[in-house]
Design an enzyme around this catalytic site. Structure first.
Site, PDB file in Angstrom:
ATOM      1  N   ASP A 140       0.851  -1.192   0.000  1.00 38.27           N
ATOM      2  CA  ASP A 140       0.000   0.000   0.000  1.00 38.27           C
ATOM      3  C   ASP A 140       0.886   1.242   0.000  1.00 38.27           C
ATOM      4  OD1 ASP A 140      -1.951   1.890   0.309  1.00 38.27           O
ATOM      5  OD2 ASP A 140      -2.631   1.215   2.277  1.00 38.27           O
ATOM      6  N   ASP A 193      -2.773   2.709  -6.169  1.00 35.06           N
ATOM      7  CA  ASP A 193      -1.749   2.723  -5.125  1.00 35.06           C
ATOM      8  C   ASP A 193      -1.766   1.494  -4.228  1.00 35.06           C
ATOM      9  OD1 ASP A 193      -4.146   3.298  -3.913  1.00 35.06           O
ATOM     10  OD2 ASP A 193      -3.409   5.006  -2.754  1.00 35.06           O
ATOM     11  N   GLU A 194      -2.430   0.423  -4.629  1.00 36.38           N
ATOM     12  CA  GLU A 194      -2.453  -0.818  -3.869  1.00 36.38           C
ATOM     13  C   GLU A 194      -2.192  -2.008  -4.782  1.00 36.38           C
ATOM     14  OE1 GLU A 194      -5.466  -0.170  -0.101  1.00 36.38           O
ATOM     15  OE2 GLU A 194      -6.274  -1.014  -1.941  1.00 36.38           O
TER      16      GLU A 194
END
Length: 414
Positions: A10, A107-108
Protein backbone atom coordinates in the site's frame (compact mmCIF):
# COMPACT_ATOMS: atom_id res chain seq x y z
CA UNK A 1 0.45 -27.95 0.52
CA UNK A 2 2.03 -24.72 1.80
CA UNK A 3 0.10 -22.04 3.64
CA UNK A 4 -1.09 -19.10 1.51
CA UNK A 5 1.33 -16.15 1.72
CA UNK A 6 -0.41 -12.96 0.60
CA UNK A 7 1.04 -9.46 0.76
CA UNK A 8 -0.62 -6.10 0.20
CA UNK A 9 1.75 -3.29 -0.79
CA UNK A 10 0.00 0.00 0.00
CA UNK A 11 1.65 3.23 -1.18
CA UNK A 12 1.87 5.76 1.65
CA UNK A 13 0.11 9.08 0.92
CA UNK A 14 0.57 8.24 -2.74
CA UNK A 15 -0.85 11.40 -4.32
CA UNK A 16 1.10 13.55 -1.87
CA UNK A 17 4.34 11.72 -2.64
CA UNK A 18 3.73 12.07 -6.38
CA UNK A 19 3.08 15.80 -5.92
CA UNK A 20 6.38 16.12 -4.05
CA UNK A 21 8.24 14.31 -6.82
CA UNK A 22 6.53 16.45 -9.46
CA UNK A 23 7.45 19.69 -7.66
CA UNK A 24 10.62 19.08 -5.59
CA UNK A 25 11.22 22.80 -5.01
CA UNK A 26 7.66 23.43 -3.78
CA UNK A 27 5.67 20.52 -2.34
CA UNK A 28 8.88 18.51 -2.09
CA UNK A 29 10.28 20.88 0.54
CA UNK A 30 7.27 20.89 2.86
CA UNK A 31 5.92 18.44 5.43
CA UNK A 32 2.48 20.04 5.18
CA UNK A 33 1.17 19.10 1.75
CA UNK A 34 -2.46 18.93 0.64
CA UNK A 35 -3.35 17.59 -2.81
CA UNK A 36 -6.64 18.24 -4.57
CA UNK A 37 -8.64 21.01 -6.16
CA UNK A 38 -7.92 24.70 -6.07
CA UNK A 39 -7.68 26.12 -2.52
CA UNK A 40 -9.65 29.16 -3.72
CA UNK A 41 -12.37 27.15 -5.47
CA UNK A 42 -14.97 24.55 -4.54
CA UNK A 43 -12.68 21.54 -4.90
CA UNK A 44 -12.08 18.80 -2.35
CA UNK A 45 -9.01 17.22 -0.79
CA UNK A 46 -7.70 14.16 -2.63
CA UNK A 47 -4.95 13.37 -0.12
CA UNK A 48 -2.97 15.00 2.68
CA UNK A 49 0.46 14.36 4.13
CA UNK A 50 0.57 12.73 7.56
CA UNK A 51 1.70 16.02 9.08
CA UNK A 52 -1.33 17.79 7.56
CA UNK A 53 -3.64 15.04 8.79
CA UNK A 54 -2.59 15.91 12.34
CA UNK A 55 -4.41 19.23 11.79
CA UNK A 56 -7.63 17.37 10.97
CA UNK A 57 -7.31 17.45 7.17
CA UNK A 58 -8.62 14.35 5.38
CA UNK A 59 -9.61 13.14 1.92
CA UNK A 60 -13.02 14.34 0.72
CA UNK A 61 -12.91 17.49 2.83
CA UNK A 62 -13.70 20.79 1.05
CA UNK A 63 -10.46 22.59 0.21
CA UNK A 64 -11.78 25.74 1.89
CA UNK A 65 -11.98 23.82 5.18
CA UNK A 66 -8.48 22.41 4.68
CA UNK A 67 -7.12 25.95 4.17
CA UNK A 68 -8.73 27.05 7.43
CA UNK A 69 -7.41 24.05 9.39
CA UNK A 70 -3.91 24.07 7.92
CA UNK A 71 -3.16 27.53 6.44
CA UNK A 72 0.59 26.89 6.29
CA UNK A 73 0.30 23.91 3.95
CA UNK A 74 1.49 23.74 0.36
CA UNK A 75 -1.53 23.09 -1.87
CA UNK A 76 -0.84 21.07 -5.01
CA UNK A 77 -2.98 19.70 -7.87
CA UNK A 78 -3.07 15.98 -8.59
CA UNK A 79 -0.05 15.30 -10.87
CA UNK A 80 -1.78 12.85 -13.18
CA UNK A 81 1.21 11.90 -15.33
CA UNK A 82 3.42 11.21 -12.29
CA UNK A 83 0.63 9.21 -10.61
CA UNK A 84 0.29 6.96 -13.65
CA UNK A 85 4.04 6.70 -14.23
CA UNK A 86 4.91 5.74 -10.65
CA UNK A 87 2.12 3.15 -10.66
CA UNK A 88 3.87 1.44 -13.57
CA UNK A 89 7.29 1.73 -11.89
CA UNK A 90 6.10 0.26 -8.58
CA UNK A 91 4.35 -2.57 -10.41
CA UNK A 92 7.58 -3.38 -12.27
CA UNK A 93 9.48 -3.75 -8.97
CA UNK A 94 6.80 -5.98 -7.46
CA UNK A 95 6.79 -8.18 -10.56
CA UNK A 96 10.43 -8.99 -9.76
CA UNK A 97 9.40 -10.47 -6.41
CA UNK A 98 6.24 -12.43 -7.22
CA UNK A 99 4.88 -14.37 -10.18
CA UNK A 100 1.37 -13.14 -9.33
CA UNK A 101 0.75 -9.41 -8.77
CA UNK A 102 -2.70 -7.82 -8.84
CA UNK A 103 -3.17 -4.06 -8.94
CA UNK A 104 -6.18 -3.40 -6.71
CA UNK A 105 -6.03 0.35 -7.38
CA UNK A 106 -3.55 2.97 -8.50
CA UNK A 107 -1.75 2.72 -5.12
CA UNK A 108 -2.45 -0.82 -3.87
CA UNK A 109 -0.98 -4.10 -5.09
CA UNK A 110 -1.57 -7.66 -3.94
CA UNK A 111 1.26 -10.19 -4.24
CA UNK A 112 0.88 -13.96 -3.91
CA UNK A 113 4.07 -15.58 -2.63
CA UNK A 114 2.44 -18.95 -1.92
CA UNK A 115 4.84 -21.78 -2.77
CA UNK A 116 7.89 -19.51 -3.16
CA UNK A 117 9.60 -20.62 0.07
CA UNK A 118 12.38 -22.45 -1.80
CA UNK A 119 12.93 -19.50 -4.11
CA UNK A 120 13.47 -17.33 -1.03
CA UNK A 121 15.52 -20.03 0.78
CA UNK A 122 13.10 -20.20 3.68
CA UNK A 123 13.33 -16.48 4.41
CA UNK A 124 10.59 -15.29 6.81
CA UNK A 125 7.80 -13.43 5.04
CA UNK A 126 8.56 -10.31 7.09
CA UNK A 127 12.14 -10.21 5.78
CA UNK A 128 10.89 -10.55 2.21
CA UNK A 129 8.44 -7.73 2.80
CA UNK A 130 11.21 -5.48 4.17
CA UNK A 131 13.34 -6.18 1.09
CA UNK A 132 10.42 -5.35 -1.21
CA UNK A 133 9.81 -2.15 0.72
CA UNK A 134 13.44 -1.02 0.39
CA UNK A 135 13.63 -1.94 -3.29
CA UNK A 136 10.48 0.01 -4.16
CA UNK A 137 11.78 3.08 -2.34
CA UNK A 138 15.22 2.91 -3.96
CA UNK A 139 13.96 2.37 -7.50
CA UNK A 140 10.85 4.55 -7.52
CA UNK A 141 11.05 7.02 -4.63
CA UNK A 142 7.67 5.75 -3.38
CA UNK A 143 7.19 4.69 0.24
CA UNK A 144 5.01 1.64 0.81
CA UNK A 145 3.57 -0.14 3.81
CA UNK A 146 3.10 -3.89 3.59
CA UNK A 147 0.67 -6.23 5.27
CA UNK A 148 0.93 -10.00 5.06
CA UNK A 149 -1.45 -12.84 5.95
CA UNK A 150 -3.04 -16.02 4.68
CA UNK A 151 -5.81 -14.05 2.92
CA UNK A 152 -6.15 -10.77 1.09
CA UNK A 153 -8.59 -9.05 3.46
CA UNK A 154 -6.39 -9.71 6.48
CA UNK A 155 -3.36 -8.55 4.48
CA UNK A 156 -5.16 -5.30 3.66
CA UNK A 157 -6.01 -4.68 7.30
CA UNK A 158 -2.45 -5.54 8.35
CA UNK A 159 -1.02 -3.02 5.88
CA UNK A 160 -2.73 -0.21 7.79
CA UNK A 161 -1.28 -1.15 11.18
CA UNK A 162 2.21 0.34 10.95
CA UNK A 163 1.81 3.10 8.35
CA UNK A 164 3.77 4.85 7.05
CA UNK A 165 6.66 2.70 5.77
CA UNK A 166 5.80 -0.17 8.07
CA UNK A 167 5.40 -3.93 7.83
CA UNK A 168 2.90 -6.11 9.70
CA UNK A 169 2.70 -9.86 9.12
CA UNK A 170 -0.10 -11.98 10.60
CA UNK A 171 1.37 -15.42 11.37
CA UNK A 172 -0.56 -18.52 10.24
CA UNK A 173 -2.78 -19.56 13.13
CA UNK A 174 -2.84 -16.05 14.58
CA UNK A 175 -5.60 -14.68 12.36
CA UNK A 176 -8.42 -14.74 14.95
CA UNK A 177 -6.26 -13.07 17.60
CA UNK A 178 -5.18 -10.42 15.11
CA UNK A 179 -8.75 -9.61 14.06
CA UNK A 180 -10.11 -9.46 17.62
CA UNK A 181 -8.47 -6.09 18.37
CA UNK A 182 -10.15 -4.14 15.59
CA UNK A 183 -13.48 -2.30 15.53
CA UNK A 184 -15.91 -3.89 13.08
CA UNK A 185 -15.85 -0.60 11.14
CA UNK A 186 -12.22 -1.33 10.20
CA UNK A 187 -13.24 -4.37 8.16
CA UNK A 188 -13.13 -3.50 4.43
CA UNK A 189 -16.70 -3.71 3.18
CA UNK A 190 -18.32 -2.74 6.49
CA UNK A 191 -19.70 0.73 5.91
CA UNK A 192 -21.16 3.21 8.40
CA UNK A 193 -24.71 1.87 8.07
CA UNK A 194 -23.72 -1.74 8.78
CA UNK A 195 -21.39 -0.71 11.61
CA UNK A 196 -24.21 1.30 13.21
CA UNK A 197 -26.62 -1.62 12.83
CA UNK A 198 -24.16 -3.90 14.62
CA UNK A 199 -23.49 -1.27 17.31
CA UNK A 200 -27.19 -1.20 18.16
CA UNK A 201 -26.88 -4.93 18.86
CA UNK A 202 -23.95 -4.40 21.18
CA UNK A 203 -21.26 -5.29 18.62
CA UNK A 204 -18.54 -2.68 18.19
CA UNK A 205 -15.39 -4.81 18.11
CA UNK A 206 -14.60 -7.83 15.96
CA UNK A 207 -14.23 -9.90 19.13
CA UNK A 208 -17.87 -9.12 19.94
CA UNK A 209 -18.86 -10.51 16.55
CA UNK A 210 -16.62 -13.58 16.74
CA UNK A 211 -18.57 -15.06 19.69
CA UNK A 212 -21.87 -14.99 17.77
CA UNK A 213 -23.09 -18.09 15.93
CA UNK A 214 -23.64 -18.07 12.18
CA UNK A 215 -27.44 -18.05 12.38
CA UNK A 216 -27.38 -14.94 14.57
CA UNK A 217 -25.02 -13.02 12.29
CA UNK A 218 -27.07 -13.97 9.23
CA UNK A 219 -30.26 -12.79 10.94
CA UNK A 220 -28.56 -9.45 11.58
CA UNK A 221 -26.93 -8.71 8.22
CA UNK A 222 -28.59 -11.07 5.73
CA UNK A 223 -27.77 -14.22 3.77
CA UNK A 224 -25.32 -12.55 1.38
CA UNK A 225 -23.01 -10.88 3.90
CA UNK A 226 -23.64 -12.96 7.00
CA UNK A 227 -21.44 -16.01 6.24
CA UNK A 228 -18.60 -13.77 4.96
CA UNK A 229 -18.65 -11.56 8.05
CA UNK A 230 -18.95 -14.56 10.38
CA UNK A 231 -15.87 -16.23 8.86
CA UNK A 232 -13.79 -13.06 8.76
CA UNK A 233 -14.49 -12.26 12.43
CA UNK A 234 -12.89 -15.62 13.23
CA UNK A 235 -9.89 -14.89 11.05
CA UNK A 236 -11.01 -17.20 8.25
CA UNK A 237 -10.08 -15.38 5.03
CA UNK A 238 -10.21 -17.29 1.77
CA UNK A 239 -9.40 -14.29 -0.43
CA UNK A 240 -6.69 -15.00 -2.97
CA UNK A 241 -4.80 -13.02 -5.61
CA UNK A 242 -5.39 -13.37 -9.33
CA UNK A 243 -3.57 -12.04 -12.34
CA UNK A 244 -5.33 -9.09 -13.87
CA UNK A 245 -7.32 -10.00 -16.95
CA UNK A 246 -8.12 -7.66 -19.80
CA UNK A 247 -9.51 -4.37 -18.50
CA UNK A 248 -13.27 -4.22 -19.01
CA UNK A 249 -14.09 -0.68 -17.94
CA UNK A 250 -12.70 2.65 -16.76
CA UNK A 251 -14.67 5.00 -14.52
CA UNK A 252 -14.41 7.95 -12.16
CA UNK A 253 -16.93 8.99 -9.49
CA UNK A 254 -17.22 11.79 -6.97
CA UNK A 255 -19.27 11.91 -3.77
CA UNK A 256 -20.01 15.51 -2.90
CA UNK A 257 -19.68 16.90 0.64
CA UNK A 258 -23.13 18.44 0.17
CA UNK A 259 -25.95 17.52 -2.20
CA UNK A 260 -25.88 19.57 -5.43
CA UNK A 261 -28.97 20.63 -7.37
CA UNK A 262 -27.55 23.39 -9.57
CA UNK A 263 -27.40 22.31 -13.22
CA UNK A 264 -24.42 24.50 -14.09
CA UNK A 265 -22.36 23.11 -11.24
CA UNK A 266 -23.33 19.50 -11.96
CA UNK A 267 -22.53 19.69 -15.66
CA UNK A 268 -19.16 21.18 -14.79
CA UNK A 269 -18.52 18.25 -12.45
CA UNK A 270 -19.69 15.87 -15.17
CA UNK A 271 -17.20 17.38 -17.60
CA UNK A 272 -14.29 17.02 -15.23
CA UNK A 273 -15.23 13.37 -14.62
CA UNK A 274 -15.32 12.84 -18.39
CA UNK A 275 -11.87 14.43 -18.66
CA UNK A 276 -10.48 12.16 -15.92
CA UNK A 277 -12.06 9.09 -17.49
CA UNK A 278 -10.69 9.99 -20.90
CA UNK A 279 -7.20 10.53 -19.48
CA UNK A 280 -7.27 7.12 -17.74
CA UNK A 281 -8.53 5.46 -20.90
CA UNK A 282 -5.76 6.94 -23.03
CA UNK A 283 -3.13 6.10 -20.41
CA UNK A 284 -4.04 2.43 -20.91
CA UNK A 285 -3.83 2.78 -24.70
CA UNK A 286 -7.53 2.03 -25.07
CA UNK A 287 -10.66 3.31 -26.77
CA UNK A 288 -14.25 2.69 -25.70
CA UNK A 289 -17.62 2.13 -27.34
CA UNK A 290 -19.99 2.48 -24.38
CA UNK A 291 -20.39 5.47 -22.06
CA UNK A 292 -22.28 5.22 -18.76
CA UNK A 293 -23.42 7.95 -16.38
CA UNK A 294 -24.35 7.16 -12.79
CA UNK A 295 -26.09 9.41 -10.28
CA UNK A 296 -26.98 8.93 -6.64
CA UNK A 297 -29.72 11.12 -5.24
CA UNK A 298 -29.98 12.58 -1.76
CA UNK A 299 -32.12 9.61 -0.65
CA UNK A 300 -29.34 7.20 -1.81
CA UNK A 301 -31.33 6.04 -4.84
CA UNK A 302 -28.98 5.12 -7.70
CA UNK A 303 -29.80 5.62 -11.38
CA UNK A 304 -27.64 5.03 -14.44
CA UNK A 305 -27.89 5.23 -18.21
CA UNK A 306 -25.62 3.93 -20.98
CA UNK A 307 -25.16 4.44 -24.70
CA UNK A 308 -22.97 2.65 -27.22
CA UNK A 309 -21.31 4.72 -29.94
CA UNK A 310 -21.06 3.41 -33.52
CA UNK A 311 -17.26 3.82 -33.45
CA UNK A 312 -14.70 3.62 -30.59
CA UNK A 313 -13.92 6.93 -28.89
CA UNK A 314 -11.17 8.21 -26.60
CA UNK A 315 -11.32 12.02 -26.51
CA UNK A 316 -12.72 14.11 -23.67
CA UNK A 317 -15.09 15.94 -26.02
CA UNK A 318 -16.65 12.78 -27.40
CA UNK A 319 -17.00 11.13 -23.97
CA UNK A 320 -18.54 14.26 -22.49
CA UNK A 321 -20.93 14.75 -25.43
CA UNK A 322 -22.44 11.32 -24.85
CA UNK A 323 -22.31 11.64 -21.05
CA UNK A 324 -24.14 14.97 -21.09
CA UNK A 325 -26.98 13.56 -23.19
CA UNK A 326 -27.30 10.60 -20.83
CA UNK A 327 -27.14 12.90 -17.83
CA UNK A 328 -29.93 15.10 -19.13
CA UNK A 329 -32.07 12.06 -19.89
CA UNK A 330 -31.67 10.92 -16.28
CA UNK A 331 -32.63 14.35 -15.03
CA UNK A 332 -35.70 14.44 -17.23
CA UNK A 333 -36.93 11.34 -15.39
CA UNK A 334 -36.17 12.64 -11.91
CA UNK A 335 -34.87 15.94 -10.51
CA UNK A 336 -33.49 16.52 -7.05
CA UNK A 337 -30.28 16.96 -5.09
CA UNK A 338 -27.37 14.78 -6.18
CA UNK A 339 -24.77 13.37 -3.77
CA UNK A 340 -22.71 11.26 -6.22
CA UNK A 341 -21.92 11.55 -9.93
CA UNK A 342 -19.93 9.14 -12.06
CA UNK A 343 -18.79 8.66 -15.66
CA UNK A 344 -17.57 5.34 -16.99
CA UNK A 345 -16.64 3.74 -20.30
CA UNK A 346 -16.67 0.10 -21.34
CA UNK A 347 -16.45 -2.20 -24.38
CA UNK A 348 -12.77 -1.34 -24.51
CA UNK A 349 -10.25 -2.09 -27.22
CA UNK A 350 -6.72 -1.05 -28.17
CA UNK A 351 -6.06 2.21 -29.97
CA UNK A 352 -5.92 1.89 -33.74
CA UNK A 353 -5.38 4.33 -36.52
CA UNK A 354 -8.73 5.94 -37.25
CA UNK A 355 -10.15 5.99 -40.74
CA UNK A 356 -10.49 9.72 -41.55
CA UNK A 357 -13.66 9.28 -43.57
CA UNK A 358 -15.43 7.83 -40.54
CA UNK A 359 -14.93 11.03 -38.56
CA UNK A 360 -16.02 14.01 -40.57
CA UNK A 361 -15.07 17.17 -38.73
CA UNK A 362 -18.62 18.35 -38.17
CA UNK A 363 -20.00 19.41 -34.77
CA UNK A 364 -21.81 16.54 -33.07
CA UNK A 365 -21.03 13.98 -35.81
CA UNK A 366 -18.49 11.97 -33.84
CA UNK A 367 -14.90 11.99 -32.70
CA UNK A 368 -12.47 13.84 -34.96
CA UNK A 369 -8.72 13.60 -35.35
CA UNK A 370 -8.55 17.09 -33.87
CA UNK A 371 -10.40 15.82 -30.77
CA UNK A 372 -7.84 13.06 -30.29
CA UNK A 373 -4.83 15.34 -30.77
CA UNK A 374 -6.27 17.93 -28.41
CA UNK A 375 -6.90 15.26 -25.76
CA UNK A 376 -3.33 13.99 -26.09
CA UNK A 377 -1.91 17.52 -25.76
CA UNK A 378 -4.14 18.16 -22.75
CA UNK A 379 -2.87 14.98 -21.06
CA UNK A 380 0.70 16.19 -21.41
CA UNK A 381 -0.06 19.64 -19.99
CA UNK A 382 -2.09 18.32 -17.08
CA UNK A 383 0.57 15.75 -16.32
CA UNK A 384 3.24 18.44 -16.21
CA UNK A 385 1.37 21.28 -14.51
CA UNK A 386 -1.52 19.57 -12.70
CA UNK A 387 -5.08 18.47 -13.29
CA UNK A 388 -6.52 21.97 -12.92
CA UNK A 389 -4.31 23.45 -15.65
CA UNK A 390 -6.92 23.09 -18.41
CA UNK A 391 -10.66 23.54 -17.88
CA UNK A 392 -12.59 23.25 -21.15
CA UNK A 393 -14.09 26.59 -22.13
CA UNK A 394 -17.32 25.01 -23.38
CA UNK A 395 -18.29 24.50 -19.71
CA UNK A 396 -16.40 27.30 -17.95
CA UNK A 397 -17.66 29.99 -20.35
CA UNK A 398 -20.74 28.51 -21.98
CA UNK A 399 -23.31 30.70 -23.62
CA UNK A 400 -26.40 30.86 -21.37
CA UNK A 401 -28.61 29.60 -24.20
CA UNK A 402 -26.45 26.51 -24.52
CA UNK A 403 -26.98 25.72 -20.86
CA UNK A 404 -30.62 24.97 -21.56
CA UNK A 405 -30.27 23.18 -24.87
CA UNK A 406 -31.00 19.48 -25.23
CA UNK A 407 -33.26 16.96 -23.60
CA UNK A 408 -33.91 16.81 -19.89
CA UNK A 409 -33.76 20.52 -19.03
CA UNK A 410 -34.64 21.02 -15.38
CA UNK A 411 -33.96 23.55 -12.67
CA UNK A 412 -32.65 20.76 -10.40
CA UNK A 413 -30.38 18.37 -12.19
CA UNK A 414 -27.68 15.85 -11.39
Amino acid sequence: MSEPRILLADCDSYFVRCAMLADPEGAGRSELVIVGGSPTGRGVVTSASYAARAFGVHAGMPMATAVRLCPGAVFAPVPGEVVRGKHVEVRAVLDDFSPVVEAASVDEFYLDLTGTELMYHGEPLEQTALRIQREVMERTGISISIGGATGRTLAKIAASVNKPFGVCIVPPGGEAEFMARFPVSDIPGVGPALAESLRRRGVTMVRDLAVQDLATVVSWVGDSRGPWLHRLARGEDGGRVSRRGPQKSVSHERTFPMDISDREELETRLLMLAVETGASLRAEGLRARTVTVRVRYADFTDRSASRTAPEPIESDRAIYAVARELFRELLARRAGGIRLLGVGVSKLGPEQEAEPELFADVEGSGETERDRRLAEASDKLRGKYGRGTLVPARIANRDPKDRHRGRGDSEAES
